[in-house]
Enzyme design. Sequence first.
Site, mmCIF file in Angstrom:
data_model
loop_
_atom_site.group_PDB
_atom_site.id
_atom_site.type_symbol
_atom_site.label_atom_id
_atom_site.label_comp_id
_atom_site.label_asym_id
_atom_site.label_seq_id
_atom_site.Cartn_x
_atom_site.Cartn_y
_atom_site.Cartn_z
ATOM 1 N N GLU A 1 -4.300 -50.197 38.158
ATOM 2 C CA GLU A 1 -3.262 -50.603 37.234
ATOM 3 C C GLU A 1 -3.284 -52.249 37.097
ATOM 4 O O GLU A 1 -2.389 -52.957 36.630
ATOM 5 C CB GLU A 1 -1.836 -50.174 37.818
ATOM 6 C CG GLU A 1 -1.253 -50.990 38.951
ATOM 7 C CD GLU A 1 -1.828 -50.593 40.357
ATOM 8 O OE1 GLU A 1 -2.888 -49.865 40.328
ATOM 9 O OE2 GLU A 1 -1.426 -51.001 41.477
ATOM 10 N N CYS B 1 -4.267 -46.234 45.971
ATOM 11 C CA CYS B 1 -4.138 -47.026 47.310
ATOM 12 C C CYS B 1 -2.887 -46.511 48.313
ATOM 13 O O CYS B 1 -3.284 -45.288 48.926
ATOM 14 C CB CYS B 1 -3.734 -48.515 46.885
ATOM 15 S SG CYS B 1 -4.424 -49.601 48.162
ATOM 16 N N HIS C 1 -6.708 -50.241 43.003
ATOM 17 C CA HIS C 1 -5.538 -50.503 41.997
ATOM 18 C C HIS C 1 -5.858 -50.532 40.535
ATOM 19 O O HIS C 1 -6.385 -51.503 40.059
ATOM 20 C CB HIS C 1 -4.786 -51.703 42.250
ATOM 21 C CG HIS C 1 -3.913 -51.858 43.688
ATOM 22 N ND1 HIS C 1 -2.537 -51.776 43.678
ATOM 23 C CD2 HIS C 1 -4.190 -51.976 44.879
ATOM 24 C CE1 HIS C 1 -2.084 -51.638 44.766
ATOM 25 N NE2 HIS C 1 -2.874 -52.031 45.694
HETATM 26 N N1 GLN Z 1 -2.413 -51.213 53.379
HETATM 27 C C1 GLN Z 1 -1.230 -50.383 52.485
HETATM 28 C C2 GLN Z 1 -0.758 -49.143 53.233
HETATM 29 O O1 GLN Z 1 -1.164 -48.880 54.329
HETATM 30 C C3 GLN Z 1 -1.975 -49.984 51.410
HETATM 31 C C4 GLN Z 1 -2.359 -51.184 50.458
HETATM 32 C C5 GLN Z 1 -2.222 -50.888 49.027
HETATM 33 O O2 GLN Z 1 -1.633 -50.123 48.526
HETATM 34 N N2 GLN Z 1 -2.594 -51.997 48.169
HETATM 35 O O3 GLN Z 1 -0.064 -48.503 52.761
#
Ligand code: GLN
Length: 203
Positions: free
Chosen positions: A188, A93, A186
Amino acid sequence: MSTTPIGAGDLSATGPLVGVLALQGAFAAHQQRLASLGVDAAAVRTPIDLERVDALILPGGESTTMSMLLATSGLFDPLKGRLADGMPVFGTCAGMILCATEVFDARADQRGFDLIDITVRRNGYGRQLDSFETDLDVAGLDEDFHAVFIRAPLVERVGAGVEILACHEDVPVLVRDGRVTVASFHPELTDDTRLHEMFITSL
Ligand code: GLN
């Protein structure tokens, strides 16, 4: 299906030391997933912590905040160097955003590691699909992987030579180039350890 956990202590005793960047975000959950595989992962918060590890997980969280904390902790430059030298990394992410060569809707001052030739759009799933869960067919896994997306980056382009390991509605969500693996979700946040196992066994 290969869900057999790696024997407790096997990798932590003899194998590479895995680190989890622990400045912000979902690092503790990554450490828990690794612990359930018998892998004792080191929290990385300083350049000295970084020197000890052989591989790194960049967790989800907020890439703009992580970018700022990477700078203030003095980690950004040494980490960029280690990654450029080929240290294996699994970015999830926000961690995917930090690894991408091109980021749309980034904050002007946010920096990344330019590691994998993909274009991602921060928060690209838009409001309605801001957060959602889905089952993914992942290359190399016999059964679907339940994936949690939270304000996830949308992969808008994948460069030649980047392997696509899973897609959601034709959009790549898990991709790999050599030692760099990134997921827009994610892995995890469920107790399914298979993607962590895939990373560990590749080291
Ligand atoms: N929107 C977040 C960002 O720009 C990422 C979101 C996440 O890691 N769950 O870093």
